[in-house]
Design an enzyme around this catalytic site. Sequence first.
Site, PDB file in Angstrom:
ATOM      1  N   PHE A   1      39.432  41.511  39.100  1.00  0.00           N
ATOM      2  CA  PHE A   1      40.434  40.525  38.720  1.00  0.00           C
ATOM      3  C   PHE A   1      39.397  39.440  37.938  1.00  0.00           C
ATOM      4  O   PHE A   1      40.086  38.508  37.152  1.00  0.00           O
ATOM      5  CB  PHE A   1      41.107  39.969  40.051  1.00  0.00           C
TER       6      PHE A   1
ATOM      7  N   GLU B   1      45.635  44.451  39.131  1.00  0.00           N
ATOM      8  CA  GLU B   1      46.993  44.129  39.212  1.00  0.00           C
ATOM      9  C   GLU B   1      47.290  42.788  39.191  1.00  0.00           C
ATOM     10  O   GLU B   1      48.319  42.200  38.800  1.00  0.00           O
ATOM     11  CB  GLU B   1      47.782  44.787  40.247  1.00  0.00           C
TER      12      GLU B   1
ATOM     13  N   SER C   1      34.855  45.680  44.247  1.00  0.00           N
ATOM     14  CA  SER C   1      33.989  45.110  45.453  1.00  0.00           C
ATOM     15  C   SER C   1      33.315  46.329  45.925  1.00  0.00           C
ATOM     16  O   SER C   1      33.543  47.567  45.639  1.00  0.00           O
ATOM     17  CB  SER C   1      35.136  44.857  46.369  1.00  0.00           C
TER      18      SER C   1
ATOM     19  N   CYS D   1      30.498  37.967  39.694  1.00  0.00           N
ATOM     20  CA  CYS D   1      29.472  38.604  40.641  1.00  0.00           C
ATOM     21  C   CYS D   1      27.968  38.190  40.339  1.00  0.00           C
ATOM     22  O   CYS D   1      27.076  38.610  41.016  1.00  0.00           O
ATOM     23  CB  CYS D   1      29.664  39.973  40.200  1.00  0.00           C
TER      24      CYS D   1
ATOM     25  N   GLU E   1      30.039  38.755  51.371  1.00  0.00           N
ATOM     26  CA  GLU E   1      30.116  38.147  49.984  1.00  0.00           C
ATOM     27  C   GLU E   1      31.235  37.428  50.067  1.00  0.00           C
ATOM     28  O   GLU E   1      32.286  37.806  50.667  1.00  0.00           O
ATOM     29  CB  GLU E   1      30.379  39.348  49.166  1.00  0.00           C
TER      30      GLU E   1
HETATM   31  P1  NAD Z   1      38.718  45.086  44.144  1.00  0.00           P
HETATM   32  O1  NAD Z   1      37.529  46.112  44.575  1.00  0.00           O
HETATM   33  O2  NAD Z   1      39.306  44.585  45.289  1.00  0.00           O
HETATM   34  O3  NAD Z   1      39.386  45.724  42.961  1.00  0.00           O
HETATM   35  C1  NAD Z   1      38.766  46.158  41.830  1.00  0.00           C
HETATM   36  C2  NAD Z   1      39.671  47.364  41.200  1.00  0.00           C
HETATM   37  O4  NAD Z   1      40.086  48.361  42.521  1.00  0.00           O
HETATM   38  C3  NAD Z   1      41.203  46.899  40.897  1.00  0.00           C
HETATM   39  O5  NAD Z   1      41.325  47.402  39.517  1.00  0.00           O
HETATM   40  C4  NAD Z   1      41.925  47.138  41.989  1.00  0.00           C
HETATM   41  O6  NAD Z   1      43.196  47.541  41.556  1.00  0.00           O
HETATM   42  C5  NAD Z   1      41.397  48.415  42.308  1.00  0.00           C
HETATM   43  N1  NAD Z   1      41.434  48.826  43.979  1.00  0.00           N
HETATM   44  C6  NAD Z   1      41.621  47.706  45.056  1.00  0.00           C
HETATM   45  N2  NAD Z   1      41.839  48.399  45.972  1.00  0.00           N
HETATM   46  C7  NAD Z   1      41.754  49.754  45.834  1.00  0.00           C
HETATM   47  C8  NAD Z   1      41.815  50.777  46.812  1.00  0.00           C
HETATM   48  N3  NAD Z   1      42.016  50.831  47.937  1.00  0.00           N
HETATM   49  N4  NAD Z   1      41.610  52.080  46.206  1.00  0.00           N
HETATM   50  C9  NAD Z   1      41.477  52.273  44.831  1.00  0.00           C
HETATM   51  N5  NAD Z   1      41.349  50.984  43.976  1.00  0.00           N
HETATM   52  C10 NAD Z   1      41.536  49.839  44.355  1.00  0.00           C
HETATM   53  O7  NAD Z   1      37.852  43.819  43.433  1.00  0.00           O
HETATM   54  P2  NAD Z   1      38.269  42.677  42.797  1.00  0.00           P
HETATM   55  O8  NAD Z   1      38.774  41.697  44.163  1.00  0.00           O
HETATM   56  O9  NAD Z   1      39.308  42.712  41.909  1.00  0.00           O
HETATM   57  O10 NAD Z   1      37.012  42.011  42.190  1.00  0.00           O
HETATM   58  C11 NAD Z   1      36.119  41.209  42.825  1.00  0.00           C
HETATM   59  C12 NAD Z   1      34.845  42.145  43.252  1.00  0.00           C
HETATM   60  O11 NAD Z   1      34.532  42.450  42.052  1.00  0.00           O
HETATM   61  C13 NAD Z   1      33.664  41.233  43.974  1.00  0.00           C
HETATM   62  O12 NAD Z   1      33.410  41.947  44.978  1.00  0.00           O
HETATM   63  C14 NAD Z   1      32.759  41.299  42.725  1.00  0.00           C
HETATM   64  O13 NAD Z   1      31.513  40.848  43.258  1.00  0.00           O
HETATM   65  C15 NAD Z   1      32.989  42.344  42.058  1.00  0.00           C
HETATM   66  N6  NAD Z   1      32.614  42.571  40.859  1.00  0.00           N
HETATM   67  C16 NAD Z   1      31.124  42.995  40.520  1.00  0.00           C
HETATM   68  C17 NAD Z   1      30.800  42.907  39.143  1.00  0.00           C
HETATM   69  C18 NAD Z   1      29.424  43.701  39.015  1.00  0.00           C
HETATM   70  O14 NAD Z   1      29.087  43.690  37.862  1.00  0.00           O
HETATM   71  N7  NAD Z   1      28.673  44.159  39.994  1.00  0.00           N
HETATM   72  C19 NAD Z   1      31.343  42.253  38.146  1.00  0.00           C
HETATM   73  C20 NAD Z   1      32.634  41.798  38.503  1.00  0.00           C
HETATM   74  C21 NAD Z   1      33.067  41.756  39.899  1.00  0.00           C
END
Ligand code: NAD
Length: 496
Positions: free
Chosen positions: A149, A176, A226, A281, A381
């Site tokens: 997101f 989403e 994540s 991140c 985190e």
């Molecule tokens: P998230 O892991 O909740 O979601 C990421 C994606 O995975 C979304 O498209 C979501 O719909 C999907 N998803 C969520 N739950 C799922 C499941 N159970 N099974 C399959 N897919 C699923 O992450 P978020 O809250 O949207 O974003 C924040 C996180 O992203 C933080 O941990 C941040 O550190 C990380 N992030 C990392 C980087 C990097 O470059 N390392 C960059 C940006 C964000």
Amino acid sequence: MRTVSHWSGGTFFAGTSTDTAPVTNPATGIVTGSVALANVQDARAVIDAAESAFPAWRDTSLAKRTTVLFTFRELLNARKGELAEIITAEHGKVLSDALGEVSRGQEVVEFACGIAHLLKGGMTENASTNIDVASFRQPLGPVAIISPFNFPAMVPMWFFPLAIATGNTVVLKPSEKVPTAALWIAQLWAEAGLPAGVFNVLHGDKTAVDELLSNPAIKAISFVGSTPIARYVYTTGTANGKRVQALGGAKNHAIVLPDADLNLAADAMVNAGFGSAGERCMAISVLVAVGDIADTLVTKIAERTRTLTTGDGTTNPDMGPLITQAHRDKVASYIDTGEKDGATVVVDGRTVQANGGPDGFWLGPTLIDHVSTDMSIYTDEIFGPALCVVRVDTYDQALHLVNASPYGNGTAIFTNDGGAARRFHNDIEVGMVGINVPVPVPMAYYSFGGWKNSLFGDSHAHGTEGIHFFTRGKVVTTRWLDPSHGGINLGFPENN
Ligand code: NAD
């Protein structure tokens, strides 16, 4: 109420699922629309569109592909304000920050415009007598991008310009929580002349992701999110024979040495700790103060933090809201627990007076001192505007602290001692390192990625690693026959 649909085969696609998720403006708490959540059939339909478009796009000349990329770049540059407004309305980050993220994504488009040069292979004439050898890289097929997101435009743009430029077709599954940016980008691609089906958007949750992870048409997956989901995506995708790069969470430390310019270091800590409400991140979430500077440095950071304004991102405050009420409450509860565990809350954002809707997801910038490494506010985190200060006596203790972290995304050191800085960038077990630079996000022509639990897989995003990720190598050995090449020889081919 608007509904955000999928984009498949060059047009809007409603799908058959009746499941939706609300789309909310975090600065007002008002639900502004809903987004379709794909079922398996919907996901398959979008993947099929990407698969059908692949053969023709793979065979489209580099000259024609590059023309589309340049046009997309021009359109994006002219209209990026629209995209920034969409980001602010769904994510909450302030408009200038949203524009900044679009510009960083645009840099990858500009890098991809040089694809003809980037895809040049090698050629050796007469490697063996009358035999020539050539190497080149070819696209993989339909690839999936699954994004988080916090960067609705930039993170997808780390991947799709290179995936498309190298001849693949794309299914983007955005978060989403922020679905509209992807749809806006899809329409821009169409306007730029990208053939239907080369860039598709699939909205959904775990059902959509699981179909992308298992559908044999999808050849590679670029995931950002994540750490637990990144690990799941990497494990499942690779078990299904796909190429996967899965970028995960972070807990970034900045070390400030006693010789640093403390005013500049304090500015940097505030910018890197509270920019985008800490939902980056590459945000700094832990300041490691070395030696007897800690009191002075914390005072300087506190003074600056107290001047920050929090509010609706369209009204130009320093910081916007958090993404959801649930996330806001989770971050606040970490601060509660840290305080109970003995940390000192120097600046408290839990009672912030925000310039925004009464139901916005507000949490002001929070500075927490005397944090120890056993506290949950240190180990987990947090992904919010909570900057922790850990005090240590020596550089070696600081180095050990950072290297003991299970994450390895970004880090920074503040010092005027070149020798110490050099030792740091050599010794530190982190993928992206800043020397007096608090948020060291690499340029598009370098690659972005962390170490340890911050990235699963062996390719980082964009730069030459991105080109490699979206292509596979082929080597062709050629001999044009003349009568002297006859004869039977069952031995392994030797060079002569
Ligand atoms: P998230 O892991 O909740 O979601 C990421 C994606 O995975 C979304 O498209 C979501 O719909 C999907 N998803 C969520 N739950 C799922 C499941 N159970 N099974 C399959 N897919 C699923 O992450 P978020 O809250 O949207 O974003 C924040 C996180 O992203 C933080 O941990 C941040 O550190 C990380 N992030 C990392 C980087 C990097 O470059 N390392 C960059 C940006 C964000």
